[in-house]
Motif scaffolding. Structure first.
Motif, PDB file in Angstrom:
ATOM      1  N   ARG A   1       0.827  -1.219   0.000  1.00 30.96           N
ATOM      2  CA  ARG A   1       0.000   0.000   0.000  1.00 30.96           C
ATOM      3  C   ARG A   1       0.855   1.260   0.000  1.00 30.96           C
ATOM      4  O   ARG A   1       1.704   1.438   0.864  1.00 30.96           O
TER       5      ARG A   1
ATOM      6  N   TYR B   1      -2.814  -0.726  -3.383  1.00 25.00           N
ATOM      7  CA  TYR B   1      -3.553   0.473  -2.970  1.00 25.00           C
ATOM      8  C   TYR B   1      -2.682   1.710  -3.128  1.00 25.00           C
ATOM      9  O   TYR B   1      -1.489   1.677  -2.854  1.00 25.00           O
ATOM     10  N   ILE B   2      -3.309   2.788  -3.579  1.00 24.21           N
ATOM     11  CA  ILE B   2      -2.614   4.086  -3.598  1.00 24.21           C
ATOM     12  C   ILE B   2      -3.586   5.134  -3.072  1.00 24.21           C
ATOM     13  O   ILE B   2      -4.789   5.071  -3.356  1.00 24.21           O
ATOM     14  N   SER B   3      -3.092   6.065  -2.263  1.00 26.28           N
ATOM     15  CA  SER B   3      -3.946   7.155  -1.773  1.00 26.28           C
ATOM     16  C   SER B   3      -3.464   8.434  -2.443  1.00 26.28           C
ATOM     17  O   SER B   3      -2.489   8.421  -3.199  1.00 26.28           O
TER      18      SER B   3
ATOM     19  N   VAL C   1      -6.284   0.998  -9.817  1.00 32.83           N
ATOM     20  CA  VAL C   1      -5.208   1.960  -9.529  1.00 32.83           C
ATOM     21  C   VAL C   1      -5.033   2.884 -10.741  1.00 32.83           C
ATOM     22  O   VAL C   1      -4.936   4.098 -10.610  1.00 32.83           O
TER      23      VAL C   1
END
Lengths: 153, 110
Positions: free
Chosen positions: B19, B52-54, B84
């Protein structure tokens, strides 16, 4: 506690965002939500919680932020409660995303994503509490390429 | 998150797994800018094992893209999961940042 709901709380520190991803992952698996859907919810909630943790408090004291996620048929309802300062994200103007790279700024993009990934956002201020209610439709039928189709029947 | 880093000819390849969020982005930013500071001008980030990427992750990518363009280097991304990639498209990053379907395709651009 409702079998289709989950409730948890985080303290106002970024390292507590792990509590969000852990709970959401477990909830998604239990309810048969597709990974794309879990991803979008995680992204939107991380934005909301990061905003609260980073800008919501004027003191250095620990505060609790409460999150409840419930699935009712095809509607997911998320509620976030915090005792930070007044912040209504509906009042934030949209970012400029069509300008050249040199002018691009990341600020405001988070809220743009929240709006993109959620179908409805309602803000209330009750006494000293911010209450944010978000709704997202989960499609259980339709074409396999649907945006957020649940994996169970 | 795990970050592995290797050199192939003069190309720096970063592979991310896990992540990329507010907690892990500072570490990735440091690794990326350390390599740039050592003179690397050609970089690939392999998203193959990234779940996951924020927006904190997007911020690092945007910063790196700007800095590498400034020194006339090349920065490309590859092998993203569909959701993504969608985040990059929604943000409009795909208009100025090359995203390839595989690492192999990405390496052919140099």
């Amino acid at each position: 506690m409702d079998a289709h709901a989950i409730q948890f709380k985080l303290q106002n520190r970024l390292s507590d965002l792990k509590i969000l991803s852990r709970n959401l992952q477990a909830f998604g698996e239990r309810q048969g939500l597709p990974p794309k859907c879990v991803f979008e919810i995680n992204f939107a909630l991380e934005e909301i919680l990061t905003n609260i943790i980073s800008y919501g408090y004027c003191d250095e004291q620990p505060h609790w932020i409460k999150v409840r996620i419930a699935l009712d048929g095809e509607t997911l309802t998320i509620r976030v409660k915090d005792d930070g300062r007044y912040f209504n994200l509906s009042e934030v103007p949209p970012p400029e995303i069509n300008c050249p790279l040199e002018d691009r700024r990341i600020g405001g993009l988070g809220i743009f994503f929240i709006r993109k990934f959620m179908d409805r956002i309602v803000y209330e201020r009750r006494q000293d509490t911010n209450i944010l209610t978000l709704k997202k439709q989960i499609r259980r039928s339709g074409p396999p390429s649907g945006p957020c189709q649940a994996q169970r029947g | 998150m795990e970050i592995t880093e290797r050199q192939q000819n003069d190309i720096s390849i970063f592979s991310l797994s896990g992540r990329l969020d507010s907690n892990t982005s500072p570490d990735f930013e440091k690794r990326l800018f350390d390599v740039m500071g050592q003179g690397s001008r050609r970089m690939v980030v392999d998203f193959g094992s990234l779940d996951y990427i924020s927006s904190a992750g997007l911020r690092v990518i945007l910063k790196a893209t700007k800095d590498i363009k400034r020194v006339e280097g090349v920065f490309v991304l590859c092998a993203m999961k569909d959701y993504v990639r969608e985040v990059f498209e929604i943000a409009g990053f795909d208009t100025f940042l090359p995203i390839f379907t595989s690492l192999e395709d990405a390496l052919q651009q140099f």
